[in-house]
Design a protein around this motif. Structure first.
Motif, PDB file in Angstrom:
ATOM      1  N   GLY B 104       0.796  -1.216   0.000  1.00 55.67           N
ATOM      2  CA  GLY B 104       0.000   0.000   0.000  1.00 55.67           C
ATOM      3  C   GLY B 104       0.821   1.255   0.000  1.00 55.67           C
ATOM      4  O   GLY B 104       0.302   2.351  -0.095  1.00 55.67           O
ATOM      5  N   LYS B 143      -0.223   4.339   9.409  1.00 55.31           N
ATOM      6  CA  LYS B 143      -1.284   3.342   9.605  1.00 55.31           C
ATOM      7  C   LYS B 143      -1.093   2.137   8.688  1.00 55.31           C
ATOM      8  O   LYS B 143      -1.239   0.995   9.118  1.00 55.31           O
ATOM      9  N   THR B 144      -0.754   2.408   7.430  1.00 57.80           N
ATOM     10  CA  THR B 144      -0.586   1.319   6.468  1.00 57.80           C
ATOM     11  C   THR B 144       0.562   0.412   6.885  1.00 57.80           C
ATOM     12  O   THR B 144       0.460  -0.811   6.831  1.00 57.80           O
ATOM     13  N   GLU B 147      -0.440  -1.715   9.911  1.00 56.90           N
ATOM     14  CA  GLU B 147      -1.332  -2.825   9.546  1.00 56.90           C
ATOM     15  C   GLU B 147      -0.530  -3.928   8.881  1.00 56.90           C
ATOM     16  O   GLU B 147      -0.713  -5.114   9.152  1.00 56.90           O
ATOM     17  N   SER B 148       0.350  -3.506   7.978  1.00 51.86           N
ATOM     18  CA  SER B 148       1.105  -4.477   7.219  1.00 51.86           C
ATOM     19  C   SER B 148       2.105  -5.235   8.092  1.00 51.86           C
ATOM     20  O   SER B 148       2.295  -6.434   7.939  1.00 51.86           O
ATOM     21  N   GLU B 171      -1.954   8.786  10.701  1.00 53.93           N
ATOM     22  CA  GLU B 171      -2.518   8.663   9.358  1.00 53.93           C
ATOM     23  C   GLU B 171      -2.583  10.058   8.752  1.00 53.93           C
ATOM     24  O   GLU B 171      -3.174  10.966   9.328  1.00 53.93           O
ATOM     25  N   ILE B 175       0.238   8.550   0.816  1.00 54.97           N
ATOM     26  CA  ILE B 175       0.599   7.139   0.681  1.00 54.97           C
ATOM     27  C   ILE B 175       2.026   6.871   1.145  1.00 54.97           C
ATOM     28  O   ILE B 175       2.308   5.879   1.808  1.00 54.97           O
ATOM     29  N   ASP B 178       2.207   7.292   5.113  1.00 53.70           N
ATOM     30  CA  ASP B 178       1.412   6.286   5.835  1.00 53.70           C
ATOM     31  C   ASP B 178       2.014   4.888   5.755  1.00 53.70           C
ATOM     32  O   ASP B 178       1.692   4.020   6.558  1.00 53.70           O
ATOM     33  N   GLY B 179       2.894   4.694   4.777  1.00 53.68           N
ATOM     34  CA  GLY B 179       3.556   3.405   4.650  1.00 53.68           C
ATOM     35  C   GLY B 179       4.953   3.433   5.254  1.00 53.68           C
ATOM     36  O   GLY B 179       5.759   2.546   4.992  1.00 53.68           O
ATOM     37  N   SER B 327      -0.883  -2.331  -4.943  1.00 58.78           N
ATOM     38  CA  SER B 327      -0.966  -1.386  -3.839  1.00 58.78           C
ATOM     39  C   SER B 327      -2.417  -1.175  -3.469  1.00 58.78           C
ATOM     40  O   SER B 327      -3.196  -0.671  -4.256  1.00 58.78           O
ATOM     41  N   LYS B 329      -3.700   0.918  -1.664  1.00 49.38           N
ATOM     42  CA  LYS B 329      -4.088   2.313  -1.401  1.00 49.38           C
ATOM     43  C   LYS B 329      -4.378   3.101  -2.683  1.00 49.38           C
ATOM     44  O   LYS B 329      -5.022   4.144  -2.637  1.00 49.38           O
TER      45      LYS B 329
END
Lengths: 230, 373
Positions: B104, B143-144, B147-148, B171, B175, B178-179, B327, B329
């Motif tokens: 993402g 956030k991404t 989560e990952s 967040e 992109i 957030d990653g 991705s 996202k």
């Protein structure tokens, strides 16, 4: 007496760069409302003559007048065919993916009638040829005689002045052929339409008011005498 | 039955042949639509990312990639002193080796070092949990990334051979951020032996500052060392790269027109051969040549329009599937323009592919057509 609806003077047509003579100075008059059979051996020019009357082909020389229209000078021959001529072929030539109703309607798509008027005319004709119960059937579900009856209805749908039938019983058995001939004759009388039919069967030709014998691209009196009176 | 219903009916006569022709054209249309949606999605994501950043200017090492490069940390304070500059923050970007890559984001997982008090420059305003402390081995995760990597506040994470405590999760909608992860600049410099280095300097300016003049001023002061780009200029640079995909889409469109056109010509010519007698009959019953021409052209266009619908659906599915695999996202950018392009190509293929067969059919001499076996 009736004025001729078809007047042909000295009509000539050659094919294959002049090597084959189809019509060689043919003269013929056909009266309005007449039923004429055209006979002759293979290659005598009878189908070429029919194609000339129906404006499917053009002559090299001579004159051909149909219902007052000189086909040798008229440009838009499709309009003439749509309004004046109805064809019945030996092979019915129906469109396989269209049902009976749609096949009969095909010539009307060139005209200006609304859908209801078209439907009424088509249904009237299908009743006249005895196929009113098969209007949704496609040609592959019909017998040879039924297909030819659809073709006759299609030929008449635009109220033509002339029906041109090229061996209309040629692909049918004799019994079915007789039914088709009687139907053609009846409709020619009911619709007051001139009927010109090419055939090589003398008994078929004798159903007409008159037989014209074509030999070597001309009308032959000898041939007519050979056939005897109608 | 009308003339138009006949045109709609005829393409379904030889289902197998026409289905194959439709598939051939649909693949071309699907490619055009899918590429259009993906390119649009990438452009939109880039634009979003750049807009989401809190800085007005991004200063990188001259002649280096936007993501890499090394700048002397002393330049941060020097840039802060330039007239018109409100704030400047040096960010060190490092890529650790981790087992599960972040989905993402823009590719790999990066750890960014930034002074604690400058975090607002990268648009991180609020954090779930707490912000990292200066000089500590504390880290906040996007956030991404969280989560990952299946991490939550309070967990620890091993990076560059050191254990970091995750104090917060943020967040931003960007992109790239957030990653990624953010930690204290000096901590990251120390553990990666990058003392006195930053990768990028983010600059915030006063409202009345002319960004172009400021960029020129920075580049003139540090020739061959620094490059300053505004968000829009960066967006233009990235979009220029994406423009190559645009060109490829057009090249594929032309190829689709050619291949599809040949397919349509072949299909329609076969159809006309099969229907030669039928065309003779239509002429015999009084159909004008232009009506026959229109019918065949119409059938050709109907064929390609069906292909356009099939191709559009396939293109959407391909774009959705492709982007979700690459991705999660980035989503396809649905715009009328992409679909219009697909349908225009289809119509063009129908017209170009139908012209010759239609002309041939309309010119058939009726007597020859009726004799055809």
């Amino acid at each position: 007496m009736n004025k001729p609806i078809i007047q042909i003077k000295d009509l000539k047509k050659r094919y294959d760069h002049g090597k084959i003579t189809a019509l060689n100075g043919l003269n013929l008059n056909i009266k309005r409302g007449e039923f004429v059979s055209i006979m002759g051996p293979s290659g005598s020019g009878k189908s070429t003559l029919l194609n000339m009357i129906g404006a499917l082909d053009t002559p090299d020389s001579g004159q051909i007048m149909v219902n007052g229209i000189d086909l040798t000078v008229k440009k838009d021959l499709s309009q003439f065919r749509s309004q004046e001529i109805g064809f019945v072929f030996q092979m019915h030539n129906l469109i396989p993916n269209l049902n009976v109703l749609e096949n009969v309607k095909i010539p009307m798509l060139e005209g200006n009638l609304n859908s209801k008027q078209m439907e009424n005319r088509v249904m009237g004709l299908l009743k006249a040829v005895g196929l009113e119960d098969k209007i949704r059937q496609t040609p592959n579900k019909l017998s040879g005689g039924e297909r030819q009856r659809v073709a006759i209805a299609r030929a008449l749908v635009n109220h033509p002045s002339i029906i041109l039938a090229d061996e209309p019983t040629g692909s049918l058995d004799s019994k079915t052929g007789d039914i088709i001939l009687k139907l053609l004759r009846n409709l020619h009388e009911q619709e007051n339409v001139t009927l010109v039919m090419v055939t090589h069967e003398p008994y078929v030709a004798k159903m007409a008011d008159r037989i014209v014998y074509v030999l070597d691209g001309r009308v032959s009196k000898k041939g007519e005498q050979m056939l005897g009176p109608v | 039955m009308s003339y138009f219903s006949l045109i709609l009916k005829n393409p379904f006569r030889n289902k197998t042949r026409n289905a194959l022709a439709i598939v051939g054209i649909a693949v071309g249309i699907a490619t055009i639509v899918a590429l259009g949606l993906v390119t649009g999605g990438l452009k939109a994501a880039t634009s979003e990312t750049l807009k989401a950043g809190g800085s007005d200017l991004t200063v990188t090492e001259a002649n280096s990639n936007f993501m890499s490069g090394t700048i002397d940390e002393a330049r941060v304070n020097e840039l802060s002193d330039i007239s018109g500059v409100k704030n400047a923050a040096g960010v060190l970007r490092k890529t650790p080796t981790i087992n599960n890559p972040v989905k993402g984001g823009f590719g790999s997982f990066s750890v960014n070092g930034i002074p604690r008090d400058k975090i607002s420059v990268v648009d991180i305003d609020s954090v779930e949990g707490a912000m990292f402390s200066s000089g500590s081995k504390e880290i906040i995760l996007g956030k991404t990334a969280a989560e990952s990597l299946e991490k939550k506040v309070g967990d620890s994470i091993n990076l560059f051979g050191e254990s970091f405590t995750i104090t917060g999760i943020f967040e931003t909608g960007n992109i790239m951020y957030d990653g990624a992860a953010f930690t204290s600049l000096d901590t990251l410099q120390n553990i990666t032996n990058s003392q006195g280095e930053v990768s990028t300097i983010y600059v915030q300016v006063y409202d009345d500052t002319n960004l172009t003049e400021l960029s020129q001023n920075i580049e003139a002061t540090y020739p061959n060392e620094l490059t300053a780009s505004s968000a829009s200029a960066l967006s233009d640079r990235i979009n220029e790269g994406l423009g190559i995909i645009d060109s490829a889409t057009w090249a594929i469109s032309l190829l689709a027109i050619f291949i599809g056109g040949v397919g349509v010509v072949n299909t329609m010519i076969m159809s006309i051969y099969e229907r030669t007698r039928e065309i003779g009959v239509l002429k015999a019953v009084g159909w004008r040549s232009r009506r026959i021409l229109g019918m065949i052209m119409g059938e050709s266009i109907v064929l390609t329009l069906i292909a356009a619908v099939v191709g559009t659906v396939l293109g959407i599915l391909a774009a959705e599937a492709g982007l979700s695999l690459l991705s999660g996202k980035i989503s396809p950018a649905y715009s009328l323009d992409v679909f219009v392009r697909g349908f225009l190509v289809a119509i063009l293929v129908g017209v170009l592919g139908g012209i010759y067969p239609a002309y041939r059919a309309s010119r058939l001499p009726p007597t020859e057509a009726l004799r055809y076996e």
